[in-house]
Motif scaffolding. Structure first.
Motif, PDB file in Angstrom:
ATOM      1  N   SER A  70       0.824  -1.209   0.000  1.00 53.96           N
ATOM      2  CA  SER A  70       0.000   0.000   0.000  1.00 53.96           C
ATOM      3  C   SER A  70       0.857   1.257   0.000  1.00 53.96           C
ATOM      4  N   ILE A  71       1.948   1.220   0.785  1.00 54.01           N
ATOM      5  CA  ILE A  71       2.852   2.377   0.816  1.00 54.01           C
ATOM      6  C   ILE A  71       3.490   2.586  -0.556  1.00 54.01           C
ATOM      7  N   LEU A  72       3.930   1.514  -1.184  1.00 55.69           N
ATOM      8  CA  LEU A  72       4.513   1.614  -2.522  1.00 55.69           C
ATOM      9  C   LEU A  72       3.490   2.122  -3.526  1.00 55.69           C
ATOM     10  N   ARG A  73       2.276   1.600  -3.436  1.00 55.72           N
ATOM     11  CA  ARG A  73       1.228   2.008  -4.383  1.00 55.72           C
ATOM     12  C   ARG A  73       0.901   3.488  -4.242  1.00 55.72           C
ATOM     13  N   GLU A  74       0.895   3.975  -3.013  1.00 55.81           N
ATOM     14  CA  GLU A  74       0.549   5.379  -2.793  1.00 55.81           C
ATOM     15  C   GLU A  74       1.659   6.324  -3.215  1.00 55.81           C
ATOM     16  N   HIS A  75       2.891   5.993  -2.866  1.00 53.35           N
ATOM     17  CA  HIS A  75       3.986   6.942  -3.065  1.00 53.35           C
ATOM     18  C   HIS A  75       4.806   6.690  -4.328  1.00 53.35           C
ATOM     19  N   LEU A  76       4.844   5.458  -4.801  1.00 49.13           N
ATOM     20  CA  LEU A  76       5.601   5.128  -6.014  1.00 49.13           C
ATOM     21  C   LEU A  76       4.711   4.314  -6.957  1.00 49.13           C
ATOM     22  N   PRO A  77       3.637   4.908  -7.453  1.00 51.82           N
ATOM     23  CA  PRO A  77       2.652   4.146  -8.222  1.00 51.82           C
ATOM     24  C   PRO A  77       3.167   3.601  -9.547  1.00 51.82           C
ATOM     25  N   ASP A  78       4.246   4.159 -10.070  1.00 47.77           N
ATOM     26  CA  ASP A  78       4.763   3.711 -11.363  1.00 47.77           C
ATOM     27  C   ASP A  78       5.758   2.554 -11.236  1.00 47.77           C
ATOM     28  N   VAL A  79       6.097   2.197 -10.005  1.00 48.22           N
ATOM     29  CA  VAL A  79       7.043   1.091  -9.797  1.00 48.22           C
ATOM     30  C   VAL A  79       6.314  -0.244  -9.922  1.00 48.22           C
ATOM     31  N   GLU A  80       6.911  -1.184 -10.650  1.00 46.73           N
ATOM     32  CA  GLU A  80       6.358  -2.531 -10.756  1.00 46.73           C
ATOM     33  C   GLU A  80       6.897  -3.384  -9.604  1.00 46.73           C
ATOM     34  N   VAL A  81       5.990  -4.067  -8.927  1.00 48.95           N
ATOM     35  CA  VAL A  81       6.385  -4.827  -7.737  1.00 48.95           C
ATOM     36  C   VAL A  81       6.118  -6.317  -7.951  1.00 48.95           C
ATOM     37  N   THR A  82       7.118  -7.119  -7.619  1.00 50.93           N
ATOM     38  CA  THR A  82       6.979  -8.573  -7.576  1.00 50.93           C
ATOM     39  C   THR A  82       7.181  -9.018  -6.142  1.00 50.93           C
ATOM     40  N   LEU A  83       6.277  -9.834  -5.635  1.00 51.52           N
ATOM     41  CA  LEU A  83       6.386 -10.350  -4.273  1.00 51.52           C
ATOM     42  C   LEU A  83       7.095 -11.694  -4.274  1.00 51.52           C
ATOM     43  N   TRP A  84       8.107 -11.814  -3.427  1.00 54.95           N
ATOM     44  CA  TRP A  84       8.805 -13.082  -3.190  1.00 54.95           C
ATOM     45  C   TRP A  84       8.403 -13.534  -1.789  1.00 54.95           C
ATOM     46  N   PRO A  85       7.390 -14.393  -1.684  1.00 59.38           N
ATOM     47  CA  PRO A  85       6.861 -14.754  -0.367  1.00 59.38           C
ATOM     48  C   PRO A  85       7.468 -16.036   0.182  1.00 59.38           C
ATOM     49  N   SER A  86       7.398 -16.177   1.480  1.00 57.97           N
ATOM     50  CA  SER A  86       7.665 -17.474   2.099  1.00 57.97           C
ATOM     51  C   SER A  86       6.407 -18.325   2.085  1.00 57.97           C
ATOM     52  N   ALA A 107       9.341 -18.020 -12.067  1.00 65.19           N
ATOM     53  CA  ALA A 107       9.028 -16.598 -11.882  1.00 65.19           C
ATOM     54  C   ALA A 107      10.066 -15.913 -10.998  1.00 65.19           C
ATOM     55  N   LEU A 108      10.585 -16.640 -10.014  1.00 64.44           N
ATOM     56  CA  LEU A 108      11.599 -16.042  -9.148  1.00 64.44           C
ATOM     57  C   LEU A 108      12.909 -15.864  -9.907  1.00 64.44           C
ATOM     58  N   LYS A 109      13.262 -16.835 -10.739  1.00 62.51           N
ATOM     59  CA  LYS A 109      14.466 -16.678 -11.557  1.00 62.51           C
ATOM     60  C   LYS A 109      14.336 -15.463 -12.471  1.00 62.51           C
ATOM     61  N   GLN A 110      13.156 -15.290 -13.030  1.00 67.76           N
ATOM     62  CA  GLN A 110      12.911 -14.136 -13.895  1.00 67.76           C
ATOM     63  C   GLN A 110      13.009 -12.839 -13.108  1.00 67.76           C
ATOM     64  N   ALA A 111      12.467 -12.849 -11.887  1.00 71.45           N
ATOM     65  CA  ALA A 111      12.537 -11.655 -11.043  1.00 71.45           C
ATOM     66  C   ALA A 111      13.978 -11.284 -10.730  1.00 71.45           C
ATOM     67  N   PHE A 112      14.817 -12.276 -10.492  1.00 66.61           N
ATOM     68  CA  PHE A 112      16.238 -12.007 -10.244  1.00 66.61           C
ATOM     69  C   PHE A 112      16.873 -11.333 -11.462  1.00 66.61           C
ATOM     70  N   ARG A 113      16.442 -11.719 -12.645  1.00 64.60           N
ATOM     71  CA  ARG A 113      17.007 -11.108 -13.861  1.00 64.60           C
ATOM     72  C   ARG A 113      16.473  -9.706 -14.083  1.00 64.60           C
ATOM     73  N   GLU A 114      15.184  -9.498 -13.841  1.00 67.91           N
ATOM     74  CA  GLU A 114      14.522  -8.270 -14.290  1.00 67.91           C
ATOM     75  C   GLU A 114      14.404  -7.184 -13.223  1.00 67.91           C
ATOM     76  N   CYS A 115      14.299  -7.550 -11.969  1.00 65.27           N
ATOM     77  CA  CYS A 115      14.077  -6.542 -10.933  1.00 65.27           C
ATOM     78  C   CYS A 115      15.350  -5.743 -10.669  1.00 65.27           C
ATOM     79  N   ASP A 116      15.157  -4.474 -10.382  1.00 66.38           N
ATOM     80  CA  ASP A 116      16.278  -3.557 -10.177  1.00 66.38           C
ATOM     81  C   ASP A 116      16.728  -3.482  -8.724  1.00 66.38           C
TER      82      ASP A 116
END
Length: 447
Positions: free
Chosen positions: A76-92, A118-127
């Motif tokens: 929610s904090i990311l959505r409110e303040h950085l709405p243009d950022v793409e977020v991927t969740l890496w959950p337990s 999807a996690l391997k892809q996230a490691f490649r693509e996420c900044d």
């Protein structure tokens, strides 16, 4: 070691000056040299470049609504303040309906489960990797893995940094702490959810470029389930603001009663048994006094799956008969959305837990916290956000004697209690904005 600490009646300005190092706009403007007038527009800046991608490491377990709340709070904090950022969740863990809950609330969210493509892809693509709120650097080894495999930056958001307690040898403990300090030092920023953790990290030599107080992500959890909450209130004859919530808790969560892979711990069980009356006597008396001296009812409810039984044994079954008719016991677990919706309809909350109070204050609902020595230092965040008068140490006789009067004062002067909670909420939200400015600056520096 000297702990940094606020006075119980310190003003929001005093806290802000301490936490950020400047009374203007804190570390976001002071430490990083940002023009404070630019901060409101940081989230909407559009330079024509592809959006930055953040991998959020969070969602530790689902048997506790507080652990569930960490993730939607940070999202929610990311959505409110950085709405243009793409977020991927890496959950337990996102079982027990939590994945569906997150996808409904955050339809653009990507989820990359452990050991998935999807996690391997996230490691490649996420900044950037953002470690979410927790009782420690929960995913410490994953931060090390991220740094070693990608060389990309990471930050840590809203954690407690506890002194490690273990039956292992002293040498192993020291090695583990040294590794933790190294992980903190390699982070681009670390936001600690209580000032004692911040002081400890600094005393041990942690040297991240930015180390500051940053609220637990659960403050921003805004999940709702209004239909379920309305049904629950109607079925139990609870009227909005006509009741207080009370949450029990044992010294150690008896996970062996709800998780098949967790072995029975005789030492922890013995400690629970020895202290359970001590830790619930004042809560029980507060329930009695609220019922007898005010027109409000009390709802005994859980934060985790073990606490329905604790509430029944230590509170409900030991109340006087004349009180029971105005006390409601919730016998089943609930998810965060329903819990938040019920808390928001209550007059306030008191008890031995932490994250339900956090979610209450995040919505301006008064909340009293009781803590004990077995817990980490997270409870001291109440002093950090100006609510020291609502923090009680169950191991202090002086504090224990103040619990019932504090609950009664909350119940009898709700306007004053709400004003106090609202001031804390505003302080927390300002810090959230400042912390997101730091993340924005980090993302902007990535080519």
């Amino acid at each position: 070691m000297t702990h940094l600490k606020f006075g119980k009646r310190s003003s929001a300005l005093d806290r802000r000056a301490f936490l950020s190092g400047t009374a203007k706009l804190g570390m976001a403007a002071g430490t990083l040299g940002l023009n404070s007038s630019l901060l409101p527009s940081l989230a909407s800046a559009d330079d024509g470049k592809p959006p930055k991608r953040v991998l959020l490491r969070s969602s530790w377990q689902t048997v506790n609504i507080g652990d569930i709340a960490h993730t939607p709070g940070v999202l929610s904090i990311l959505r409110e303040h950085l709405p243009d950022v793409e977020v991927t969740l890496w959950p337990s863990n996102v079982d027990n309906g939590v994945e569906e809950l997150l996808r409904k609330e955050f339809p653009k969210l990507k989820i990359a489960k452990p050991r998935s493509e999807a996690l391997k892809q996230a490691f490649r693509e996420c900044d950037f990797l953002l470690h979410g709120s927790g009782a420690s650097i929960v995913a410490e080894r994953d931060l090390i893995r991220w740094r070693e495999e990608t060389g990309k930056p990471y930050g840590i958001y809203g954690i407690t940094f506890p002194m490690k307690k273990s039956s292992a040898t002293r040498a192993r403990n020291e090695d583990a702490m040294a590794r933790s300090v190294e992980v903190l030092s390699h982070a681009r920023f670390v936001f600690f959810r209580d000032s004692k953790s911040l002081a400890l990290a600094k005393s041990l030599g942690a040297s991240s470029p930015v180390m500051e107080f940053g609220p637990d992500g659960a403050f921003a959890c805004d999940l709702r389930d209004e239909p379920a909450a309305d049904r629950f209130l109607e079925e139990n004859q609870l009227k909005p603001q006509g009741f207080l919530c009370c949450i029990p808790r044992l010294r150690y969560t008896p996970y062996w009663t709800i998780k098949s892979h967790v072995k029975f711990d005789p030492v922890k069980h013995a400690r629970n048994e020895a202290m359970k009356e001590h830790d619930h006597a004042e809560l029980r008396e507060a329930i009695v006094q609220v019922v007898r001296e005010t027109d409000r009812k009390v709802l005994v409810c859980p934060e985790d799956r073990t606490q329905m039984a604790v509430g029944k044994e230590m509170l409900i079954d030991r109340l006087p008969q004349d009180v029971l008719s105005r006390v409601v016991w919730r016998p089943n677990y609930w998810l965060t959305g329903e819990a938040v919706s019920v808390y928001m309809k209550s007059a306030g909350l008191f008890g031995n837990e932490m994250h339900s109070p956090i979610m209450c204050i995040g919505h301006g609902i008064p909340a009293i916290v009781c803590r004990f020595e077995e817990q980490t230092s997270k409870g001291y965040m109440w002093e950090d956000i100006g609510l020291g008068d609502w923090l009680f140490d169950l191991d202090s006789e002086t504090d224990r004697n103040r619990i019932v009067p504090a609950v009664l004062q909350l119940a009898n002067d709700l306007d004053a209690a709400k004003a106090k909670a609202e001031e804390a909420r505003r302080f927390v939200e300002n810090r959230q904005r400042e912390t997101m400015a730091v993340l924005q600056q980090e993302l902007a520096s990535i080519s």
